[in-house]
Design a protein around this motif. Structure first.
Motif, mmCIF file in Angstrom:
data_model
loop_
_atom_site.group_PDB
_atom_site.id
_atom_site.type_symbol
_atom_site.label_atom_id
_atom_site.label_comp_id
_atom_site.label_asym_id
_atom_site.label_seq_id
_atom_site.Cartn_x
_atom_site.Cartn_y
_atom_site.Cartn_z
ATOM 1 N N TYR A 28 20.538 2.523 -28.648
ATOM 2 C CA TYR A 28 19.270 2.008 -28.108
ATOM 3 C C TYR A 28 18.156 2.195 -29.127
ATOM 4 C CZ TYR A 28 14.851 1.800 -25.558
ATOM 5 O OH TYR A 28 13.570 1.490 -25.174
ATOM 6 N N ARG A 73 17.474 4.592 -15.698
ATOM 7 C CA ARG A 73 17.185 4.696 -17.140
ATOM 8 C C ARG A 73 18.446 4.895 -17.971
ATOM 9 N NH1 ARG A 73 11.569 5.911 -18.385
ATOM 10 N NH2 ARG A 73 10.492 4.629 -16.891
ATOM 11 N N SER A 81 7.941 4.709 -7.116
ATOM 12 C CA SER A 81 8.027 6.065 -7.667
ATOM 13 C C SER A 81 6.970 7.023 -7.133
ATOM 14 C CB SER A 81 7.901 6.011 -9.188
ATOM 15 O OG SER A 81 8.905 5.166 -9.706
HETATM 16 C C1 LIG Z 1 7.185 4.327 -13.058
HETATM 17 C C2 LIG Z 1 8.151 3.415 -13.779
HETATM 18 C C3 LIG Z 1 7.922 2.776 -15.046
HETATM 19 N N1 LIG Z 1 9.046 2.027 -15.313
HETATM 20 C C4 LIG Z 1 9.981 2.175 -14.324
HETATM 21 C C5 LIG Z 1 9.430 3.003 -13.341
HETATM 22 C C6 LIG Z 1 10.079 3.350 -12.015
HETATM 23 C C7 LIG Z 1 11.112 4.418 -12.133
HETATM 24 C C8 LIG Z 1 10.581 5.756 -12.512
HETATM 25 O O1 LIG Z 1 9.823 6.355 -11.751
HETATM 26 O O2 LIG Z 1 10.942 6.206 -13.631
HETATM 27 C C9 LIG Z 1 11.293 1.523 -14.213
HETATM 28 C C10 LIG Z 1 12.070 1.233 -15.427
HETATM 29 N N2 LIG Z 1 11.720 1.421 -16.742
HETATM 30 C C11 LIG Z 1 12.745 1.014 -17.555
HETATM 31 C C12 LIG Z 1 13.773 0.468 -16.746
HETATM 32 C C13 LIG Z 1 14.968 -0.269 -17.364
HETATM 33 C C14 LIG Z 1 16.318 -0.029 -17.089
HETATM 34 C C15 LIG Z 1 16.899 1.373 -17.029
HETATM 35 O O3 LIG Z 1 16.673 2.049 -16.012
HETATM 36 O O4 LIG Z 1 17.674 1.733 -17.947
HETATM 37 C C16 LIG Z 1 13.377 0.638 -15.411
HETATM 38 C C17 LIG Z 1 14.133 0.292 -14.150
HETATM 39 C C18 LIG Z 1 12.788 1.058 -19.029
HETATM 40 C C19 LIG Z 1 11.827 1.901 -19.775
HETATM 41 N N3 LIG Z 1 10.479 2.058 -19.541
HETATM 42 C C20 LIG Z 1 9.932 2.854 -20.502
HETATM 43 C C21 LIG Z 1 10.959 3.223 -21.426
HETATM 44 C C22 LIG Z 1 10.774 4.027 -22.695
HETATM 45 C C23 LIG Z 1 10.321 3.076 -23.749
HETATM 46 C C24 LIG Z 1 10.669 3.500 -25.145
HETATM 47 O O5 LIG Z 1 9.829 4.173 -25.738
HETATM 48 O O6 LIG Z 1 11.739 3.088 -25.637
HETATM 49 C C25 LIG Z 1 12.145 2.623 -20.972
HETATM 50 C C26 LIG Z 1 13.513 2.670 -21.616
HETATM 51 C C27 LIG Z 1 8.486 3.233 -20.608
HETATM 52 C C28 LIG Z 1 7.780 3.561 -19.348
HETATM 53 N N4 LIG Z 1 7.670 2.748 -18.239
HETATM 54 C C29 LIG Z 1 6.974 3.390 -17.238
HETATM 55 C C30 LIG Z 1 6.578 4.654 -17.743
HETATM 56 C C31 LIG Z 1 5.788 5.684 -16.980
HETATM 57 C C32 LIG Z 1 7.056 4.746 -19.063
HETATM 58 C C33 LIG Z 1 6.801 5.847 -20.049
HETATM 59 C C34 LIG Z 1 7.613 7.049 -19.802
HETATM 60 C C35 LIG Z 1 8.929 6.994 -20.524
HETATM 61 O O7 LIG Z 1 8.915 6.642 -21.717
HETATM 62 O O8 LIG Z 1 9.949 7.343 -19.924
HETATM 63 C C36 LIG Z 1 6.700 2.832 -15.894
#
Ligand SMILES: Cc1c2[nH]c(c1CCC(=O)O)Cc1[nH]c(c(CCC(=O)O)c1C)Cc1[nH]c(c(CCC(=O)O)c1C)Cc1[nH]c(c(C)c1CCC(=O)O)C2
Length: 352
Positions: free
Chosen positions: A40, A31, A215
């Protein structure tokens, strides 16, 4: 005297993935693009919603590169999400403000049968375009940085598809895996095939390594872990090796505990990522010394900064010194992370 060895790839992260003990270790952060960075938040506001951001190549490429420009990590992770695979299979998805991802949950065999792999590669075309753009930009802006593509592990993606949202226990998926393993297996196989097509397409577009984020792997019993995490991962890695020879694969079976050893031995990955709770000294013993480990700083130590950050980082480095290793967090960066703490972390790593 001439030695009969092939030259190592020049990029530090690729060297570590090929089994070399590169020091100081190459680094990137899960992330690393995201809400803790003001640049961002600016792009995110311009895009409107998260899926639009993921499917607009100019914007997705920009946010992929933002942390590289600020900090110069050795790895750039494609900006996308693991849930773009269900989305590309036709399952309605949205990201609600403050709630995380929401999918229309799969309710029965018909819904699972209706997932359409034929649309996948066409629907992810903008994501592949992002991969190509980032790879091209890195060549001039940051030639030591490796572009990492990714997908979710089949089990973790199935958890979201069946539950429809994040959950502490994912009872819909874990329950179905016991109650109707044939049906759950059909969903896992659909995801396996989709994941292979998606990752092959990412590699063809320019990804230099790929990572599988599983995850929620560690919620499973040992038998279920072997069946729904190790076996599907092994099948994906076999197909990838056949179709993209030489592409390095990082696996992240989060919360696996002692099952990490089985995963490292049997899933067919080149590197194993470890979560925050894993003792790095134990992992260094349990995983063959020729296989790279990646991890596992607590994201909250990065929020705290200062002496806590330094002590935690140094103790992980001490456990990993002398083996192939890639520095990372044990889970994703949290939004409240002060960006200057990442600067401090990179300074600690470079003087290791
Ligand atoms: C389970 C999972 C997800 N997504 C991901 C996982 C596996 C890793 C982990 O366990 O964290 C993987 C992921 N999600 C994102 C990336 C992109 C690249 C990076 O790592 O910077 C990657 C590799 C962007 C994102 N994916 C998400 C955001 C936030 C979106 C925003 O509001 O800008 C980002 C930058 C949204 C997301 N996506 C997901 C969730 C549960 C959420 C909401 C929680 C949160 O907001 O952190 C599913």
């Amino acid at each position: 005297m001439e030695r009969n060895v092939s030259p190592s790839p020049a990029k530090p992260l690729l060297r570590a993935l090929s089994g070399e003990a590169v020091w100081p270790p190459p680094a990137w952060l899960m992330r690393q693009a995201g809400r803790y960075l003001p640049e961002y938040r600016e792009v995110r506001a311009k895009a409107g919603d998260f899926i639009t951001l993921c499917t607009t190549p100019a914007l997705a490429a920009e946010v992929t590169l933002q942390p590289i420009r600020r900090y110069g990590m050795e790895g750039a992770i494609l900006f996308s999400d693991i849930l773009m695979v269900p989305w590309a299979l036709g399952q309605p998805l949205r990201f609600a403000e403050g709630e995380g991802p929401l999918l229309e949950p799969l309710r029965d065999a018909e819904a699972i049968a209706a997932l359409d792999p034929a649309t996948l590669v066409a629907r992810v075309a903008p994501i592949l375009e992002t991969v190509a753009r980032v790879r091209e930009s890195l060549a001039t802006e940051s030639p030591r940085t490796t572009l990492i593509g990714f997908a979710g592990g089949c089990f973790t993606v199935a958890c979201y598809m069946l539950e429809g949202r994040g959950s502490k226990e994912f009872p819909a998926a874990r329950g179905l895996a016991y109650a109707d393993p044939a049906l759950f297996g059909r969903l896992i196989r659909t995801l396996q095939d989709a994941t292979v097509e998606y990752l092959v397409a990412q590699v063809e577009a320019g990804a230099e390594a790929v990572m599988l984020f599983d995850s929620w792997a560690g919620m499973l019993s040992p038998g279920q872990f072997r069946r729904w995490v190790i076996e599907p991962t092994a099948s994906i890695t076999r197909s990838l090796r056949r179709r993209c020879p030489g592409i390095p694969i990082i696996g992240f079976p989060r919360l696996a505990g002692p099952l990490l050893a089985d995963y490292a031995a049997r899933a067919g990955v080149d590197a194993t990522a470890i979560d925050t709770g894993m003792d790095p000294r134990w992992a260094a013993q349990a995983v063959p010394s020729t296989m790279a480990l990646q991890g596992n700083l607590d994201p909250l130590a990065l929020v705290a900064g200062g002496a806590a950050l330094e002590a935690e980082t140094r103790s992980i480095l001490a456990a990993m010194r002398g083996r192939p290793y890639i520095f990372n967090l044990g889970h994703g960066i949290v939004p409240q992370t002060p960006p200057e703490h990442v600067t401090a972390l990179m300074r600690i790593l470079r003087s290791a």
